[in-house]
Enzyme design. Structure first.
Site, PDB file in Angstrom:
ATOM      1  CD  GLU A  99      -7.573  -2.802  41.080  1.00 20.46           C
ATOM      2  OE1 GLU A  99      -8.487  -3.403  40.479  1.00 20.46           O
ATOM      3  OE2 GLU A  99      -6.413  -2.684  40.636  1.00 20.46           O
ATOM      4  CD  GLU A 103       9.895  -2.815   1.437  1.00 26.77           C
ATOM      5  OE1 GLU A 103      10.269  -1.925   0.651  1.00 26.77           O
ATOM      6  OE2 GLU A 103       9.066  -3.695   1.131  1.00 26.77           O
ATOM      7  CG  HIS A 104      14.232  -4.272   1.139  1.00 30.48           C
ATOM      8  ND1 HIS A 104      13.421  -3.548   0.280  1.00 30.48           N
ATOM      9  CD2 HIS A 104      13.692  -5.504   1.228  1.00 30.48           C
ATOM     10  CE1 HIS A 104      12.433  -4.327  -0.134  1.00 30.48           C
ATOM     11  NE2 HIS A 104      12.566  -5.527   0.430  1.00 30.48           N
ATOM     12  CE1 TYR A 135      -6.311  -6.907  -4.754  1.00 27.94           C
ATOM     13  CE2 TYR A 135      -4.130  -5.918  -4.727  1.00 27.94           C
ATOM     14  CZ  TYR A 135      -5.345  -6.117  -5.342  1.00 27.94           C
ATOM     15  OH  TYR A 135      -5.598  -5.539  -6.555  1.00 27.94           O
ATOM     16  CG  HIS A 160      10.113  -3.152  -6.594  1.00 27.36           C
ATOM     17  ND1 HIS A 160       9.399  -4.308  -6.699  1.00 27.36           N
ATOM     18  CD2 HIS A 160      11.226  -3.467  -5.902  1.00 27.36           C
ATOM     19  CE1 HIS A 160      10.053  -5.295  -6.087  1.00 27.36           C
ATOM     20  NE2 HIS A 160      11.175  -4.816  -5.599  1.00 27.36           N
ATOM     21  CD  GLN A 185      14.038  -1.276  -3.111  1.00 27.91           C
ATOM     22  OE1 GLN A 185      14.629  -2.293  -2.761  1.00 27.91           O
ATOM     23  NE2 GLN A 185      12.740  -1.130  -2.942  1.00 27.91           N
ATOM     24  CG  HIS A 202     -12.759  -9.069  41.379  1.00 28.84           C
ATOM     25  ND1 HIS A 202     -13.913  -8.444  40.982  1.00 28.84           N
ATOM     26  CD2 HIS A 202     -12.062  -9.318  40.234  1.00 28.84           C
ATOM     27  CE1 HIS A 202     -13.913  -8.318  39.651  1.00 28.84           C
ATOM     28  NE2 HIS A 202     -12.793  -8.845  39.182  1.00 28.84           N
ATOM     29  CG  ASN A 224      -3.390   0.289  -5.962  1.00 28.50           C
ATOM     30  OD1 ASN A 224      -4.140   0.222  -4.984  1.00 28.50           O
ATOM     31  ND2 ASN A 224      -3.819   0.134  -7.194  1.00 28.50           N
ATOM     32  CG  ASP A 279      12.843  -8.863  -3.326  1.00 26.12           C
ATOM     33  OD1 ASP A 279      12.410  -8.466  -2.233  1.00 26.12           O
ATOM     34  OD2 ASP A 279      13.394  -8.102  -4.154  1.00 26.12           O
ATOM     35  CB  SER A 298       9.652  -1.227  -2.654  1.00 31.17           C
ATOM     36  OG  SER A 298      10.527  -2.169  -2.100  1.00 31.17           O
ATOM     37  CD  GLN A 323     -12.371  -3.145  -7.364  1.00 29.05           C
ATOM     38  OE1 GLN A 323     -12.003  -2.140  -6.766  1.00 29.05           O
ATOM     39  NE2 GLN A 323     -12.123  -3.336  -8.660  1.00 29.05           N
TER      40      GLN A 323
END
Lengths: 416, 416
Positions: free
Chosen positions: A401, A313-314, A120, A249, A246, A406, A201, A347, A224, A178
């Site tokens: 067991e 994240e960073h 995406y 964004h 930063q 087995h 988002n 980035d 971010s 969607q």
């Protein structure tokens, strides 16, 4: 606007419940499940204000996109593609490796690619051709044969060119929840994928989480973030520039400066004020600065401890001796070492991936990498000598067991 | 009972909707979320018919467990532990690796362990000490510091001994969906974990899937399966023994023989009849054989194609020349090569992991391995020379995406 923070303030903001969009997203999922392509056309009209007559981007449309993009940008995308490819190639596992054979037993691991994945790529505020590269390259390196991309209409020409540079199989102009529903459930036009990766988002993220029984995802994504560990050697102008980058964004982006130098935050604040005036996205930046700030700590060890609790994240390390800090850090999506390593490098073009876990998720998840697009099978090659070497242990444990068949499946081979 | 199958029959059975237990599981999750430990005591009483007065297994209880277990079994567990450890150690990634430095840019990957994980070990029909080893060893090899185990009361002494051998930090006698809820959400006694691994019944699996927003899991688990690719050189007694071993796990277990030898299925069927009489779990076996059977194919290539569509949890290759088959297979949880490699070897002691994806999930997921217990951070060390090498590409792409402050964060470093 630029204030002292406490660690608790940051952590509680990180953990704040995201806006609950699950009701709206469930309706979208139900529409796509029920009416397929027709629902996609209607939802595009509703949310993107465009009535499309087809969903798949044609070769002609891609050719047109190339014509509208500055050749210098195409060249930059190609250079970035090459650097990202080189680094991701280093992450690739061997297709099949074996242990040494001992006792007639050889063990191994076989790595194979997924077959079909979806990415995406957001539209909206900006075009994200770099995200196309970040999602497609690790999939290509892994050997995935079908890589599809959904992006909201009208597709940005930069996104189309990047998808072409990165070898994306098919591009569809579908956005939002969607798009996730279509890739997870399938429609007449869009066949379902095995895994969906890439940022988005709150609606996109909610759809990814809600459809996780039907499709795998990379990890949940949120706004971010950056943490900057800095000492008295850090340059306030560089730190301020990183915080502004930063902040541009997203109004919800957040930055924290963690420093052993009590004088640094004020200097950084001054530079922020000076630089923000020139920034075209200064309104977004000012909003993001509202949840940003600094922590003053006694020692670099304290700075590392705070950063590990944040799991940013960073993480940018702008101290006199950054390598020992790198060694000790445990939780971070991507780590930028030294004052000449702005996050913007990662980035776009250093070669690392910019699709990274946010909101503390770096404690648990890795950023996007080649292994997101492969799976492994273990292998055992066992000879008659091998079954003799371990048959006794197998049979004792199987019997303990209560799994007698087995035990028999081992014994029958040893008794011939 | 032992009949020809079609691929479609198998695939539609695999995809059959699991019994919907989500309502019951949601109630259990809500109880644990609301009343914590008290809910766990009540749910144990309701489902396990035991009123416990504590949840954490004490040192004394572990000592008692050792006294009740045959020393030969302890020895077998220790030997299995050692073999499993050796193979998983080979999977371990370097803590930190770097690319060669080019243009002043060094890239790397840092691998760090998760901090706290939980495993679920079923009780009920049988004791599963082997599962304890399979979950705990990869976590230990990864370097996870806290490994907790939940198992239904009364805890089987074998499970307790295995947990001690494998270095499990804490063991709690809590079973079913309530164990998953406790490990995901936390109670006064059981602190929450980052990830839950291990097999379980439909309730356990549903709870893992439903709590995935709060905790990570390994992968969804269903009834155990085997596919056996065999030619005219396969021994029908070995094949029959493997099918019986698979079948005794669970009435819903399933086996498929995929063979190029049209005479083999009847011989295997005869051996199944002969061996099933001796098997203590013959009732379970007969039920499992009800959804098992064989496919006759023209060529080994066809056999591989069918097996890849099935993506079996276990794939056994019992043909004259098995290595080329191994090379071509794409989808399987664990692969057993040659006639002396019964699945029971991998279940207990070859060293590979027996926690594997079922129901076609091997197309998408790897069996449990060390990487389930680690995450990675990418690293970039960039010098002044480095930012000069990529600054232009970074600034061009940032500008193209409308992120001017990103461009400035690069340019400010190049202009000094």
């Amino acid at each position: 606007m630029w204030t002292a923070l406490t660690l608790d303030t940051w952590l509680s903001r990180q953990q704040a419940t995201l806006t609950d969009v699950s009701g709206a997203v469930q309706n979208i999922i139900d529409e796509v499940a029920g009416r397929g392509d027709e629902a996609l056309f209607d939802l595009c009209e509703r949310f993107d204000k465009i009535r499309l007559d087809h969903l798949r981007v044609s070769e002609d449309e891609i050719d047109e996109a190339y014509e509208s993009v500055d050749p210098e940008i195409v060249e930059a995308l190609t250079e970035a593609f090459s650097r990202i490819w080189t680094f991701h190639e280093l992450q690739r596992q061997k297709d099949l490796w074996f242990s040494g054979t001992e006792d007639g037993i050889t063990l191994g691991v076989k790595t194979t690619p997924l077959e079909r994945i979806g990415m995406y790529v957001p539209g909206g505020r900006a075009a994200y051709p770099s995200t196309v590269l970040m999602c497609a390259v690790p999939a290509q390196v892994a050997g995935v044969s079908e890589i599809i991309c959904c992006t909201p209409p009208p597709a940005n020409p930069l996104t189309l060119v990047a998808a072409d540079v990165a070898g994306v199989t098919d591009i569809y102009t579908v956005g939002g929840a969607q798009a996730i529903a279509a890739m997870a459930l399938g429609t007449d036009t869009i066949r379902p994928v095995q895994k969906i990766v890439g940022p988005g988002n709150a609606y996109v993220t909610a759809a990814k989480m809600m459809l996780r029984g039907r499709v795998e995802i990379d990890f949940p994504a949120g706004p971010s973030e950056i943490a900057i560990i800095a000492d008295h050697t850090a340059r306030p102008d560089f730190v301020a520039a990183d915080i502004l980058a930063q902040s541009e964004h997203d109004p919800q982006a957040a930055s924290v400066l963690i420093t052993t130098d009590p004088g640094l935050p004020e200097q950084v604040g001054d530079w922020i004020e000076r630089l923000v005036e020139e920034a075209p996205r200064h309104e977004i930046i000012r909003q993001a600065l509202g949840q940003s700030g600094y922590l003053i700590v006694d020692t670099i060890a304290d700075a590392i401890a705070s950063s590990d609790k944040i799991a940013p994240e960073h993480l940018s390390i702008q101290v006199q001796d950054p390598l020992p800090v790198l060694q000790k850090v445990r939780n971070a999506g991507s780590i930028f070492v030294g004052q000449y390593a702005p996050v913007a490098c990662g980035d776009y073009a250093s070669g690392t991936n910019h699709v990274l876990p946010t909101a503390g998720n770096a404690k648990l998840y890795s950023g996007l990498n080649v292994s997101h697009f492969t799976k492994t099978s273990t292998v055992q090659i066992i000879s008659r000598e091998g079954i003799d070497a371990i048959g006794d242990v197998v049979e004792r444990l199987a019997t303990a067991e209560g799994l007698h068949a087995h035990a028999i499946s081992s014994r029958i081979r040893r008794e011939i």
